[in-house]
Design a protein around this motif. Structure first.
Motif, PDB file in Angstrom:
ATOM      1  N   ARG A  78      34.934 -23.641 -21.517  1.00 51.76           N
ATOM      2  CA  ARG A  78      34.756 -23.248 -20.168  1.00 51.76           C
ATOM      3  C   ARG A  78      33.634 -23.248 -19.602  1.00 51.76           C
ATOM      4  O   ARG A  78      32.883 -23.310 -18.498  1.00 51.76           O
ATOM      5  CB  ARG A  78      35.586 -22.109 -20.030  1.00 51.76           C
ATOM      6  CG  ARG A  78      36.833 -22.037 -20.232  1.00 51.76           C
ATOM      7  CD  ARG A  78      37.623 -20.854 -20.333  1.00 51.76           C
ATOM      8  NE  ARG A  78      39.311 -21.104 -20.651  1.00 51.76           N
ATOM      9  CZ  ARG A  78      40.318 -20.317 -20.093  1.00 51.76           C
ATOM     10  NH1 ARG A  78      39.920 -19.457 -19.236  1.00 51.76           N
ATOM     11  NH2 ARG A  78      41.650 -20.607 -20.456  1.00 51.76           N
TER      12      ARG A  78
ATOM     13  N   ALA B 262      42.570 -26.708 -16.593  1.00 57.43           N
ATOM     14  CA  ALA B 262      43.610 -26.174 -17.465  1.00 57.43           C
ATOM     15  C   ALA B 262      43.955 -27.327 -18.365  1.00 57.43           C
ATOM     16  O   ALA B 262      44.305 -27.332 -19.301  1.00 57.43           O
ATOM     17  CB  ALA B 262      44.787 -25.334 -17.059  1.00 57.43           C
ATOM     18  N   LEU B 263      44.392 -28.335 -17.531  1.00 57.23           N
ATOM     19  CA  LEU B 263      44.834 -29.589 -17.984  1.00 57.23           C
ATOM     20  C   LEU B 263      43.678 -30.400 -18.892  1.00 57.23           C
ATOM     21  O   LEU B 263      44.040 -30.620 -20.169  1.00 57.23           O
ATOM     22  CB  LEU B 263      45.300 -30.793 -17.116  1.00 57.23           C
ATOM     23  CG  LEU B 263      45.499 -32.092 -17.430  1.00 57.23           C
ATOM     24  CD1 LEU B 263      47.015 -32.129 -18.626  1.00 57.23           C
ATOM     25  CD2 LEU B 263      45.861 -32.973 -16.382  1.00 57.23           C
ATOM     26  N   GLU B 264      42.431 -30.541 -18.412  1.00 53.25           N
ATOM     27  CA  GLU B 264      41.465 -30.936 -19.079  1.00 53.25           C
ATOM     28  C   GLU B 264      41.213 -30.111 -20.706  1.00 53.25           C
ATOM     29  O   GLU B 264      40.913 -30.647 -21.593  1.00 53.25           O
ATOM     30  CB  GLU B 264      39.923 -30.744 -18.446  1.00 53.25           C
ATOM     31  CG  GLU B 264      38.816 -31.423 -19.337  1.00 53.25           C
ATOM     32  CD  GLU B 264      37.392 -31.417 -18.543  1.00 53.25           C
ATOM     33  OE1 GLU B 264      36.663 -32.127 -18.563  1.00 53.25           O
ATOM     34  OE2 GLU B 264      37.288 -30.250 -17.825  1.00 53.25           O
ATOM     35  N   GLU B 265      41.319 -28.939 -20.670  1.00 55.96           N
ATOM     36  CA  GLU B 265      41.177 -27.947 -21.831  1.00 55.96           C
ATOM     37  C   GLU B 265      42.243 -28.447 -22.813  1.00 55.96           C
ATOM     38  O   GLU B 265      42.141 -28.598 -23.841  1.00 55.96           O
ATOM     39  CB  GLU B 265      41.256 -26.630 -21.428  1.00 55.96           C
ATOM     40  CG  GLU B 265      40.991 -25.464 -22.637  1.00 55.96           C
ATOM     41  CD  GLU B 265      40.989 -24.075 -22.187  1.00 55.96           C
ATOM     42  OE1 GLU B 265      39.858 -23.414 -21.844  1.00 55.96           O
ATOM     43  OE2 GLU B 265      42.217 -23.493 -22.104  1.00 55.96           O
ATOM     44  N   ASP B 266      43.476 -28.547 -22.263  1.00 58.06           N
ATOM     45  CA  ASP B 266      44.517 -28.853 -23.233  1.00 58.06           C
ATOM     46  C   ASP B 266      44.048 -30.361 -23.848  1.00 58.06           C
ATOM     47  O   ASP B 266      44.432 -30.435 -24.965  1.00 58.06           O
ATOM     48  CB  ASP B 266      46.048 -28.842 -22.664  1.00 58.06           C
ATOM     49  CG  ASP B 266      46.321 -27.616 -22.071  1.00 58.06           C
ATOM     50  OD1 ASP B 266      45.804 -26.608 -22.603  1.00 58.06           O
ATOM     51  OD2 ASP B 266      47.122 -27.376 -21.357  1.00 58.06           O
ATOM     52  N   LEU B 267      43.614 -31.172 -22.958  1.00 57.84           N
ATOM     53  CA  LEU B 267      43.372 -32.531 -23.661  1.00 57.84           C
ATOM     54  C   LEU B 267      42.330 -32.473 -24.715  1.00 57.84           C
ATOM     55  O   LEU B 267      42.327 -33.228 -25.507  1.00 57.84           O
ATOM     56  CB  LEU B 267      43.147 -33.510 -22.268  1.00 57.84           C
ATOM     57  CG  LEU B 267      44.199 -33.955 -21.420  1.00 57.84           C
ATOM     58  CD1 LEU B 267      43.745 -34.604 -20.161  1.00 57.84           C
ATOM     59  CD2 LEU B 267      45.322 -34.454 -22.179  1.00 57.84           C
TER      60      LEU B 267
ATOM     61  N   LEU C 297      41.497 -30.061 -26.516  1.00 58.75           N
ATOM     62  CA  LEU C 297      41.834 -29.162 -27.521  1.00 58.75           C
ATOM     63  C   LEU C 297      42.764 -30.068 -28.411  1.00 58.75           C
ATOM     64  O   LEU C 297      42.613 -30.227 -29.705  1.00 58.75           O
ATOM     65  CB  LEU C 297      42.839 -28.034 -27.248  1.00 58.75           C
ATOM     66  CG  LEU C 297      41.951 -26.883 -26.490  1.00 58.75           C
ATOM     67  CD1 LEU C 297      42.911 -25.632 -25.994  1.00 58.75           C
ATOM     68  CD2 LEU C 297      40.955 -26.452 -27.683  1.00 58.75           C
ATOM     69  N   ASP C 298      43.704 -30.945 -27.782  1.00 57.56           N
ATOM     70  CA  ASP C 298      44.343 -31.964 -28.574  1.00 57.56           C
ATOM     71  C   ASP C 298      43.304 -32.940 -29.086  1.00 57.56           C
ATOM     72  O   ASP C 298      43.716 -33.579 -30.551  1.00 57.56           O
ATOM     73  CB  ASP C 298      45.326 -32.464 -27.604  1.00 57.56           C
ATOM     74  CG  ASP C 298      46.385 -31.855 -27.173  1.00 57.56           C
ATOM     75  OD1 ASP C 298      46.628 -30.788 -27.821  1.00 57.56           O
ATOM     76  OD2 ASP C 298      47.265 -32.177 -26.271  1.00 57.56           O
ATOM     77  N   SER C 299      42.157 -33.508 -28.572  1.00 56.42           N
ATOM     78  CA  SER C 299      41.377 -34.396 -29.045  1.00 56.42           C
ATOM     79  C   SER C 299      40.518 -33.963 -30.203  1.00 56.42           C
ATOM     80  O   SER C 299      40.139 -34.754 -31.054  1.00 56.42           O
ATOM     81  CB  SER C 299      40.645 -35.032 -27.869  1.00 56.42           C
ATOM     82  OG  SER C 299      39.547 -34.056 -27.566  1.00 56.42           O
TER      83      SER C 299
ATOM     84  N   ASN D 250      44.252 -25.814 -12.238  1.00 58.28           N
ATOM     85  CA  ASN D 250      45.257 -26.623 -12.817  1.00 58.28           C
ATOM     86  C   ASN D 250      44.609 -27.942 -13.417  1.00 58.28           C
ATOM     87  O   ASN D 250      44.757 -28.279 -14.640  1.00 58.28           O
ATOM     88  CB  ASN D 250      46.300 -27.198 -11.879  1.00 58.28           C
ATOM     89  CG  ASN D 250      47.355 -26.146 -11.567  1.00 58.28           C
ATOM     90  OD1 ASN D 250      47.615 -25.137 -12.066  1.00 58.28           O
ATOM     91  ND2 ASN D 250      48.037 -26.317 -10.435  1.00 58.28           N
TER      92      ASN D 250
ATOM     93  N   GLU E 200      37.555 -22.170 -26.583  1.00 61.69           N
ATOM     94  CA  GLU E 200      37.816 -22.154 -25.264  1.00 61.69           C
ATOM     95  C   GLU E 200      36.550 -21.784 -24.650  1.00 61.69           C
ATOM     96  O   GLU E 200      36.288 -22.110 -23.619  1.00 61.69           O
ATOM     97  CB  GLU E 200      38.906 -21.403 -24.933  1.00 61.69           C
ATOM     98  CG  GLU E 200      40.341 -22.102 -25.199  1.00 61.69           C
ATOM     99  CD  GLU E 200      40.808 -21.775 -26.704  1.00 61.69           C
ATOM    100  OE1 GLU E 200      41.845 -22.077 -27.206  1.00 61.69           O
ATOM    101  OE2 GLU E 200      40.001 -21.406 -27.592  1.00 61.69           O
TER     102      GLU E 200
END
Length: 494
Positions: free
Chosen positions: A392, A44-49, A51-53, A41, A388
């Motif tokens: 990773r 996954a949260l870091e990846e989303d952040l 990607l947003d940045s 989790n 991604e």
């Protein structure tokens, strides 16, 4: 070129991970290009952040090439200094650029990829500027005035070209493909391999690393088993652009007149040919073999990464003549320097499978300590894949770095960032500076706040007067080594 490290077990023992082969019968692997392991989790949260940045402004649908950005029609202005008066050294200068298309119409959206620098070759001086996208066709190039010189702003890609680059990574992540030879007795077969393989009904050999979870697959040979794989090599490149898209991939100079010079700087600048950092230790010059060997006395330096890190090894090897192709020693001063390439995807020539090692596993084999220096540089070979894949890999390496620093806090870890390069059409489609910039942002985000040091190869390449190159020329490499060694042997100001 083989990525081969001759190990002298008397001097150095390293626990390596064996990459096991498994024939995959899981049908889900045949339904998409890229399959990833589940993330925690937190990851996954870091990846989303992340990607947003790094999300890039979306370009309008391309109707005509005539509607793309054209520097020859574009304009710039230098707003009056706040408070009036003359510009002075130390002032912040902002150049406002308005982009127009080939029809002379102003652009109404952002997303163009621009880079800026200020240089004075007579002074051996150069700095990178910061470009701010206002998302409406206007861009600011921001500098700090350090000397008088010429400012340049280069359009690397119009926004419409970046849309194509994004599409290629989404639809064609296998456009650079790899091969492995499988051999048993008198029988040899060659199979295509990749992180992302085109969906077929062929069975796959799954070489996903058991410790790091890094994915790697090959189509299974017709007769031989997956265990018969003996090497890895780059296979080739497939170009599949739509009609007229090649014309999008040109770079242009937006001429900015000679003006008081500039630097927006969180990293540094060149003066008299030497890199001067704006943060971290004072950069010293290590111009002789004796200076380098004195700094590294009693040290073990382990370099991991791509060919841009191999350049660093080669520079150090000239000062510390080695006994193997990727291992250098100075017995008198008890110095060892090693180099190993990172694991797949790696576009080198032929690499024996026994030499395919992931950086995270290599770090887990190090004892570490105050006499250990670890240097990491991994970016160029990940350009053609979805971002991604890179995120990773960086998360995996970060976990290993944290484990190393936990058991040996005095270990010095130094990370080399990406650098700009000359962009032929092939380089653009496979290794564009835009791809590198995105991965540079990821690298900085993943390692932010850790006890690691950065060598800002991006700014050091951008600010120098020499042409951009995937493999920076010797004067730039020398300055990078000076920064590296200045971390190892900081100046004693007391």
């Amino acid at each position: 070129t083989w990525c081969l490290l001759i190990l002298y077990t008397v001097l150095w023992q390293l626990n390596s991970t064996v990459i096991l082969a498994r024939v995959s019968t899981d049908q889900y692997m045949h339904h998409g290009f890229c399959t990833f392991r589940p993330l925690s989790n937190e990851d996954a949260l870091e990846e989303d952040l992340i990607l947003d940045s790094i999300a890039w402004p979306e370009a309008p649908a391309l109707v005509s090439l005539e509607q793309t950005s054209d520097p020859s029609h574009s304009t710039f202005t230098i707003p009056p200094k706040k408070g009036g008066g003359q510009w002075h050294v130390g002032d912040q200068l902002e150049v406002m650029i308005q982009m127009y298309d080939f029809q002379g119409q102003p652009k109404k959206s952002g997303g163009d990829f621009l880079v800026a620098r200020l240089h004075d070759q007579a002074l051996g001086a150069g700095v990178a500027g910061q470009v701010v996208d206002h998302l409406n066709g206007y861009y600011s190039a921001v500098f700090t005035l350090l000397w008088e010189g010429s400012a340049e702003v280069t359009l690397v890609h119009p926004s419409e070209a970046i849309t194509v680059l994004q599409r290629l990574n989404s639809e064609q992540p296998d456009r650079i493909y790899f091969q492995s030879v499988f051999h048993s007795g008198s029988v040899s077969e060659t199979a295509t391999c990749n992180v992302c393989l085109h969906p077929t009904h062929k069975p796959l050999c799954n070489y996903t690393d058991l410790h790091t979870g890094e994915p790697w697959f090959c189509y299974k040979p017709k007769t031989l088993s997956c265990d018969a794989r003996i090497n890895h090599s780059r296979g080739g490149f497939t170009k599949n652009l739509k009609d007229k898209e090649e014309k999008l991939f040109q770079n242009f100079l937006v001429n900015v007149r000679k003006n008081s010079s500039v630097k927006y700087g969180h990293s540094g600048y060149y003066y008299q040919g030497e890199w001067r950092a704006l943060g971290g230790p004072t950069v010293r010059q290590f111009n002789t073999s004796s200076a380098i060997s004195q700094c590294l006395k009693g040290k073990a330096v382990h370099l991991y990464g791509d060919s841009t890190i191999r350049q660093w090894f080669e520079h150090l090897n000239e000062a510390l003549p080695g006994t193997g192709p990727f291992m250098a020693f100075n017995y008198a001063k008890n110095i060892m320097v090693t180099y190993r390439c990172h694991g797949p995807p790696i576009r080198f020539g032929t690499v024996p499978t026994s030499q395919l090692r992931y950086i995270a596993n290599e770090l887990d084999g190090l004892t570490g300590g105050s006499n250990t220096i670890v240097v990491l540089g991994i970016w160029s070979h990940f350009s053609t894949f979805p971002i991604e894949v890179y995120i990773r890999r960086m998360q995996s390496i970060r976990r290993a770095v944290l484990r190393l620093l936990d058991r040996a806090p005095e270990t010095l870890v130094i990370i080399r960032t990406a650098n700009p390069k000359a962009l032929t059409l092939y380089e653009t489609l496979t290794n564009s500076d835009w791809y590198s910039l995105q991965r540079d942002k990821v690298l900085r985000a993943v390692f932010k706040g850790l006890n690691v040091r950065l060598v800002d190869a991006w700014e050091m390449g951008l600010a120098h007067h020499l042409p951009h190159s995937l493999h920076p020329q010797p004067p730039i490499i020398r300055n990078m080594i000076d920064v590296l060694l200045s971390y190892v042997c900081p100046q004693n100001d007391g």
